[in-house]
Design a protein around this motif. Structure first.
Motif, mmCIF file in Angstrom:
data_model
loop_
_atom_site.group_PDB
_atom_site.id
_atom_site.type_symbol
_atom_site.label_atom_id
_atom_site.label_comp_id
_atom_site.label_asym_id
_atom_site.label_seq_id
_atom_site.Cartn_x
_atom_site.Cartn_y
_atom_site.Cartn_z
ATOM 1 N N ASP A 50 24.020 -6.365 18.107
ATOM 2 C CA ASP A 50 23.122 -7.180 17.288
ATOM 3 C C ASP A 50 23.844 -8.467 16.858
ATOM 4 O OD1 ASP A 50 20.614 -7.555 15.931
ATOM 5 O OD2 ASP A 50 21.551 -6.956 14.053
ATOM 6 N N ALA A 51 25.099 -8.327 16.408
ATOM 7 C CA ALA A 51 25.879 -9.500 15.988
ATOM 8 C C ALA A 51 26.209 -10.399 17.177
ATOM 9 C CB ALA A 51 27.171 -9.049 15.303
ATOM 10 N N ALA A 52 26.437 -9.784 18.352
ATOM 11 C CA ALA A 52 26.793 -10.554 19.544
ATOM 12 C C ALA A 52 25.615 -11.366 20.059
ATOM 13 C CB ALA A 52 27.299 -9.609 20.641
ATOM 14 N N TRP A 53 24.399 -10.849 19.844
ATOM 15 C CA TRP A 53 23.200 -11.566 20.284
ATOM 16 C C TRP A 53 22.735 -12.586 19.260
ATOM 17 C CZ3 TRP A 53 19.472 -7.272 22.568
ATOM 18 C CH2 TRP A 53 19.857 -6.999 23.888
ATOM 19 N N PHE A 54 22.738 -12.188 17.974
ATOM 20 C CA PHE A 54 22.038 -12.986 16.966
ATOM 21 C C PHE A 54 22.895 -13.423 15.782
ATOM 22 C CE2 PHE A 54 19.028 -9.625 18.509
ATOM 23 C CZ PHE A 54 18.289 -10.440 19.348
ATOM 24 N N GLY A 55 24.074 -12.856 15.606
ATOM 25 C CA GLY A 55 24.805 -13.064 14.357
ATOM 26 C C GLY A 55 26.153 -13.730 14.534
ATOM 27 N N PRO A 56 27.148 -13.283 13.753
ATOM 28 C CA PRO A 56 28.475 -13.916 13.783
ATOM 29 C C PRO A 56 29.126 -13.880 15.171
ATOM 30 C CG PRO A 56 28.285 -12.413 11.902
ATOM 31 C CD PRO A 56 27.066 -12.207 12.740
ATOM 32 N N GLY A 57 28.891 -12.808 15.918
ATOM 33 C CA GLY A 57 29.464 -12.719 17.263
ATOM 34 C C GLY A 57 28.947 -13.827 18.165
ATOM 35 N N ALA A 58 27.654 -14.110 18.063
ATOM 36 C CA ALA A 58 27.055 -15.186 18.867
ATOM 37 C C ALA A 58 27.691 -16.532 18.516
ATOM 38 C CB ALA A 58 25.544 -15.226 18.640
ATOM 39 N N GLN A 59 28.016 -16.715 17.231
ATOM 40 C CA GLN A 59 28.633 -17.975 16.802
ATOM 41 C C GLN A 59 30.045 -18.123 17.373
ATOM 42 O OE1 GLN A 59 28.308 -17.687 12.540
ATOM 43 N NE2 GLN A 59 26.070 -17.582 12.622
ATOM 44 N N ILE A 60 30.788 -17.002 17.418
ATOM 45 C CA ILE A 60 32.136 -17.037 18.001
ATOM 46 C C ILE A 60 32.042 -17.418 19.482
ATOM 47 C CG2 ILE A 60 34.151 -15.641 18.660
ATOM 48 C CD1 ILE A 60 33.614 -13.947 16.113
ATOM 49 N N LYS A 61 31.088 -16.811 20.200
ATOM 50 C CA LYS A 61 30.939 -17.103 21.631
ATOM 51 C C LYS A 61 30.539 -18.564 21.846
ATOM 52 C CE LYS A 61 28.354 -13.374 22.639
ATOM 53 N NZ LYS A 61 27.662 -12.370 23.493
ATOM 54 N N ALA A 74 14.156 -3.030 26.398
ATOM 55 C CA ALA A 74 13.288 -3.434 25.286
ATOM 56 C C ALA A 74 13.385 -2.350 24.233
ATOM 57 C CB ALA A 74 11.837 -3.602 25.742
ATOM 58 N N GLY A 75 13.236 -2.743 22.978
ATOM 59 C CA GLY A 75 13.315 -1.711 21.958
ATOM 60 C C GLY A 75 13.172 -2.233 20.553
ATOM 61 N N VAL A 76 13.367 -1.303 19.622
ATOM 62 C CA VAL A 76 13.127 -1.521 18.200
ATOM 63 C C VAL A 76 14.432 -1.259 17.445
ATOM 64 C CG1 VAL A 76 11.834 -0.680 16.202
ATOM 65 C CG2 VAL A 76 10.714 -0.814 18.436
ATOM 66 N N LEU A 77 14.787 -2.188 16.576
ATOM 67 C CA LEU A 77 15.984 -2.073 15.744
ATOM 68 C C LEU A 77 15.585 -1.955 14.279
ATOM 69 C CD1 LEU A 77 17.952 -5.054 17.315
ATOM 70 C CD2 LEU A 77 18.729 -2.708 17.446
ATOM 71 N N ARG A 78 16.466 -1.357 13.487
ATOM 72 C CA ARG A 78 16.308 -1.322 12.025
ATOM 73 C C ARG A 78 14.939 -0.799 11.598
ATOM 74 N NH1 ARG A 78 20.633 -4.605 9.907
ATOM 75 N NH2 ARG A 78 21.396 -6.064 11.453
ATOM 76 N N ALA A 79 14.545 0.356 12.179
ATOM 77 C CA ALA A 79 13.323 1.071 11.785
ATOM 78 C C ALA A 79 12.049 0.253 11.995
ATOM 79 C CB ALA A 79 13.414 1.537 10.332
ATOM 80 N N GLY A 80 12.134 -0.783 12.821
ATOM 81 C CA GLY A 80 10.944 -1.575 13.106
ATOM 82 C C GLY A 80 11.007 -2.992 12.588
ATOM 83 N N LYS A 81 12.086 -3.321 11.874
ATOM 84 C CA LYS A 81 12.181 -4.674 11.310
ATOM 85 C C LYS A 81 12.478 -5.720 12.382
ATOM 86 C CE LYS A 81 13.729 -3.084 6.741
ATOM 87 N NZ LYS A 81 13.651 -1.649 7.024
ATOM 88 N N LYS A 82 13.117 -5.322 13.475
ATOM 89 C CA LYS A 82 13.493 -6.255 14.534
ATOM 90 C C LYS A 82 13.184 -5.602 15.876
ATOM 91 C CE LYS A 82 17.345 -8.692 13.961
ATOM 92 N NZ LYS A 82 18.791 -9.020 13.890
ATOM 93 N N PHE A 83 12.712 -6.387 16.845
ATOM 94 C CA PHE A 83 12.451 -5.832 18.180
ATOM 95 C C PHE A 83 12.695 -6.901 19.227
ATOM 96 C CE2 PHE A 83 8.917 -5.946 15.225
ATOM 97 C CZ PHE A 83 8.108 -6.980 15.691
ATOM 98 N N TRP A 84 12.990 -6.449 20.447
ATOM 99 C CA TRP A 84 13.391 -7.390 21.487
ATOM 100 C C TRP A 84 12.992 -6.865 22.862
ATOM 101 C CZ3 TRP A 84 16.283 -3.149 20.923
ATOM 102 C CH2 TRP A 84 16.934 -2.647 22.045
ATOM 103 N N ALA A 85 13.030 -7.772 23.836
ATOM 104 C CA ALA A 85 12.922 -7.408 25.250
ATOM 105 C C ALA A 85 13.817 -8.366 26.032
ATOM 106 C CB ALA A 85 11.484 -7.492 25.729
ATOM 107 N N LEU A 86 14.420 -7.840 27.091
ATOM 108 C CA LEU A 86 15.360 -8.605 27.912
ATOM 109 C C LEU A 86 14.967 -8.422 29.370
ATOM 110 C CD1 LEU A 86 18.205 -10.156 27.931
ATOM 111 C CD2 LEU A 86 19.195 -7.898 28.365
#
Length: 318
Positions: free
Chosen positions: A295-306, A109-121
């Motif tokens: 970040d891209a693999a989970w939510f962005g262009p990388g996820a779309q490729i997968k 779990a953690g915080v990305l982009r200085a607090g703009k995005k956060f997640w837990a897995l």
């Protein structure tokens, strides 16, 4: 440059070697502190100054609000006054009863982009071994962003242990993600009820993975599939161009360079071909840092490729 500001993990050290290690079954409150998610998002009306000669008039702009951190007062985003905030603590609270009663285990779990995005897995406890040696575990990812770049998203994800490749679990016609836009209120109980339908889909996902393991793919068919998957928009924005460098990298992974590529489940199979794409996206695709790539693999262009790779692989076993 790291996108991850703070992070906690249980078990193996995560992809970039950063983070605070927690013991297994650590309480949710410990996760909030160690993952840097023990602050809240505050809101303030947007104000601006007009005038000159050091004499300004403060004006209000009531249609918008500024979101800022309660701890550092640092600004996060300017959003519509109708924007529904999801707090960092809410992301972890979502897992409180799942970890207490349903056998889930938080893993990162953690915080990305200085607090703009956060997640837990969290691990769901579901797991399978393909051809005896190729282990795949089930996870539930919950993430959100307060700058409008991501709806609050709950999605089932598989992680292939040998190479730590991630793949969003596709469920029939749905892509397996529940998305709550920020114009709507995030109700964790509603989301859990929607996910409840999909927990049962793990067995169907396992059946699809096993079918991919049994499907041999000759080099020509593999080449054609990768050429359909590894594309980017052309200069006119309409045509698609094959990414030849990515194609060469993925082909090398498929032909033996990938982690787990020589396992019985993968060698010369549709499962191996799919994993050559997911390994490329998760671990090798060009990015400013490992964090940007993840970040891209989970939510962005990388996820779309997968997702394209999964759709094409599914056609092979239809």
């Amino acid at each position: 440059m790291h996108l991850v500001e703070t992070m906690a993990y249980a078990g193996e050290k995560p992809w970039h070697g950063l983070g605070n290690k927690l013991t297994a079954q650590a309480p949710i409150d410990a996760w909030k502190t160690q993952a840097g998610m023990d602050w809240s998002i505050e809101a303030s009306e947007v104000r601006y100054i007009t005038g000159n000669n050091n004499v300004g008039v403060i004006n209000a702009f009531p249609e918008q609000k500024v979101l800022y951190r309660s701890d550092t007062k640092a600004p996060l985003a300017v959003v519509s006054k109708r924007f529904q905030v999801v707090q960092p603590g809410e992301i972890l609270e979502f897992y409180r009863d799942l970890t207490a009663c349903n056998g889930f285990e938080l893993e990162t779990a953690g915080v990305l982009r200085a607090g703009k995005k956060f997640w837990a897995l969290a691990r769901t406890g579901q797991s399978t071994n393909l051809k005896g040696r190729d282990k795949v575990d089930g996870y539930l990812l919950l993430a959100t962003a307060c700058d409008g770049t991501l709806a609050t998203t709950a999605q089932f994800t598989s992680v292939r242990v040998v190479c730590n490749n991630t793949l969003q679990i596709a469920l029939g016609e749905s892509n397996g993600a529940i998305k709550v836009p920020h114009r709507s209120l995030f109700d964790p109980d509603v989301v859990k009820r929607q996910l409840g339908i999909t927990v049962a889909a793990w067995d169907g996902f396992v059946a699809r993975m096993k079918a991919l393991c049994e499907r041999p793919v000759d080099p020509d068919a593999a080449e054609h599939l990768l050429r359909r998957v590894l594309t980017y928009a052309g200069p006119d924005g309409k045509s698609s161009v094959v990414n030849e460098q990515a194609l060469a990298n993925v082909r090398a992974l498929y032909e033996g360079g990938g982690r787990g590529a020589m396992l019985a489940s993968s060698r010369g199979t549709a499962w191996g071909l799919l994993n050559s794409v997911t390994e490329y996206v998760d671990h090798h695709r060009r990015a400013r840092s490992d964090d940007h790539r993840r970040d891209a693999a989970w939510f962005g262009p990388g996820a779309q490729i997968k997702q394209r790779a999964w759709d094409e692989a599914m056609k092979l076993v239809a």
